[in-house]
Design a protein around this motif. Structure first.
Motif, PDB file in Angstrom:
ATOM      1  N   ILE A   1       5.954  -3.144   4.872  1.00  0.00           N
ATOM      2  CA  ILE A   1       4.552  -2.748   5.036  1.00  0.00           C
ATOM      3  C   ILE A   1       4.257  -1.585   4.098  1.00  0.00           C
ATOM      4  CG2 ILE A   1       2.868  -1.780   6.649  1.00  0.00           C
ATOM      5  CD1 ILE A   1       4.447  -3.221   8.898  1.00  0.00           C
ATOM      6  N   ASP A   2       3.123  -1.639   3.422  1.00  0.00           N
ATOM      7  CA  ASP A   2       2.718  -0.567   2.501  1.00  0.00           C
ATOM      8  C   ASP A   2       2.184   0.621   3.302  1.00  0.00           C
ATOM      9  OD1 ASP A   2       1.732   1.109   0.566  1.00  0.00           O
ATOM     10  OD2 ASP A   2       0.244  -0.324  -0.216  1.00  0.00           O
ATOM     11  N   ARG A   3       3.035   1.593   3.529  1.00  0.00           N
ATOM     12  CA  ARG A   3       2.675   2.766   4.329  1.00  0.00           C
ATOM     13  C   ARG A   3       1.617   3.636   3.653  1.00  0.00           C
ATOM     14  NH1 ARG A   3       6.065   4.541   8.395  1.00  0.00           N
ATOM     15  NH2 ARG A   3       5.590   6.681   7.780  1.00  0.00           N
ATOM     16  N   SER A   4       1.439   3.503   2.359  1.00  0.00           N
ATOM     17  CA  SER A   4       0.485   4.346   1.637  1.00  0.00           C
ATOM     18  C   SER A   4      -0.941   3.800   1.666  1.00  0.00           C
ATOM     19  CB  SER A   4       0.934   4.522   0.186  1.00  0.00           C
ATOM     20  OG  SER A   4       0.853   3.282  -0.498  1.00  0.00           O
ATOM     21  N   ALA A   5      -1.121   2.586   2.148  1.00  0.00           N
ATOM     22  CA  ALA A   5      -2.449   1.956   2.142  1.00  0.00           C
ATOM     23  C   ALA A   5      -3.457   2.761   2.958  1.00  0.00           C
ATOM     24  CB  ALA A   5      -2.348   0.534   2.685  1.00  0.00           C
TER      25      ALA A   5
END
Length: 169
Positions: free
Chosen positions: A115-119
């Protein structure tokens, strides 16, 4: 039943699912149409709504899933975090955290997933950290409001705990 019919029957109830109004338990009245409709919506439609293209359908699907049989929809909730739709991130993580605290799912996999935590200005990572903390897996808490939409994680967990408990006053 289809998504259009769900929206027609629930009106603007999805708006409360963005920032649940805790004062006087207003959210309980506001989401009553969503909860009432949940038993009439097929599981496949709910799964599709939770992973759908719009945050609005995701919020409605998530709330109905928590009222109906949330364990059935855990995979859809996790899948939705791999293809995020802004406003639905915090509510989804809150719902998973409530289920994890009850021993119904394992949120530790969110820490090692792709999962892209920075989104959404880091809101995804913030919400995952809040979920892990709420579930009792991690002692460090991510404080404050969601960095992108200003959502209060604890408001969502309170609401989803109430829904999961059978939405009794």
């Amino acid at each position: 039943m289809n998504e259009t019919e769900v929206f027609a029957r629930t009106g603007d109830s999805y708006l409360c699912l963005i920032h649940p109004v805790m004062e006087g338990n207003a959210y309980r009245r506001e989401i009553a149409p969503v909860i009432h409709l949940s038993s009439f919506v097929p599981d496949e439609l709910l799964s599709n709504m939770i992973t759908g293209a719009s945050w609005r359908e995701r919020l409605l699907g998530l709330c109905m899933a928590m009222a109906k049989n949330p364990v059935t929809f855990i995979d859809a909730m996790v899948r939705s975090l791999h293809d995020v739709r802004g406003i639905s991130v915090v509510p989804t993580c809150a719902a998973l955290a409530v289920l994890a605290r009850r021993g119904l799912c394992d949120v530790t996999s969110l820490l090692t997933s792709t999962i892209d935590r920075s989104a959404f200005d880091g809101e995804v990572g913030w919400a995952i950290d809040k979920a892990i903390h709420f579930a009792g897996v991690q002692s460090n808490d991510a404080h404050g409001r969601g960095p992108n939409y200003g959502q209060v994680f604890e408001s969502h967990t309170e609401m989803y705990q109430w829904v999961l408990d059978g939405h009794q006053d």
